[in-house]
Motif scaffolding. Sequence first.
Motif, PDB file in Angstrom:
ATOM      1  N   SER A 132       0.201  -4.626  -3.214  1.00  0.00           N
ATOM      2  CA  SER A 132      -0.167  -4.233  -4.361  1.00  0.00           C
ATOM      3  C   SER A 132      -1.670  -3.826  -4.309  1.00  0.00           C
ATOM      4  O   SER A 132      -2.359  -3.894  -3.478  1.00  0.00           O
ATOM      5  N   GLU A 135      -4.767  -0.880 -10.456  1.00  0.00           N
ATOM      6  CA  GLU A 135      -4.239   0.257 -11.052  1.00  0.00           C
ATOM      7  C   GLU A 135      -4.879   1.458 -10.953  1.00  0.00           C
ATOM      8  O   GLU A 135      -4.231   2.427 -10.764  1.00  0.00           O
ATOM      9  N   ALA A 141      -1.960   3.615  -3.868  1.00  0.00           N
ATOM     10  CA  ALA A 141      -0.633   3.762  -4.478  1.00  0.00           C
ATOM     11  C   ALA A 141       0.253   4.908  -3.873  1.00  0.00           C
ATOM     12  O   ALA A 141       1.456   4.690  -3.495  1.00  0.00           O
ATOM     13  N   GLU A 151       7.968   1.186  -6.505  1.00  0.00           N
ATOM     14  CA  GLU A 151       7.019   0.293  -7.417  1.00  0.00           C
ATOM     15  C   GLU A 151       7.792  -0.683  -8.044  1.00  0.00           C
ATOM     16  O   GLU A 151       8.914  -0.212  -8.361  1.00  0.00           O
ATOM     17  N   ARG A 160      -0.865  -2.686  -9.595  1.00  0.00           N
ATOM     18  CA  ARG A 160       0.346  -1.961  -9.454  1.00  0.00           C
ATOM     19  C   ARG A 160       1.039  -2.794  -8.220  1.00  0.00           C
ATOM     20  O   ARG A 160       0.476  -3.210  -7.496  1.00  0.00           O
TER      21      ARG A 160
END
Length: 166
Positions: A132, A135, A141, A151, A160
């Motif tokens: 994780s 965000e 990510a 995801e 996320r």
Amino acid sequence: MVLPITTERLVVRPFTTTDLDDFLAYQSHPDVRRHLQGQPHTDEAAASYVAAQAALDDEQRDAWHDWAVEHRGLGRVIGNLGVYLPAASPAEGDLGFQFSPDFHGQGFAREAATALVGALRSRWGLTRITASCDEANAASARLLLALGFDEVVDETEGRRSFELLS
């Protein structure tokens, strides 16, 4: 023993006490801390953390295993990555990483994480790896997606979440 893992440019290996200065240099950097919870380690806490990680047995469960990522050409630690291994789910782990901003955008995190994920699957038999990030941490990510993570829905505000299934 899972480590060390050698790639073209890196060695993923257990921490040693001589890694402390390198670890402190990037771990407390504002660009690294921006997306991490909590405060940077103090010198004493970092020394304790590095020593504890250096002594941790690879098979220890319900523990965070963190390893140094050494740049082979420079002979210094440029980041770390690790995995939490829960006792209740021996085929699962939760991945995390941080790298010196001096080495962002050059593929080092991807190179190290690819090697470690491969070892977690082949040597430790993990079939589900989660991760994780904040965000707002688009770079992490992107890295997770590039590693093949999918995801998944995360109800935690500002986070996320990702998973990689074998």
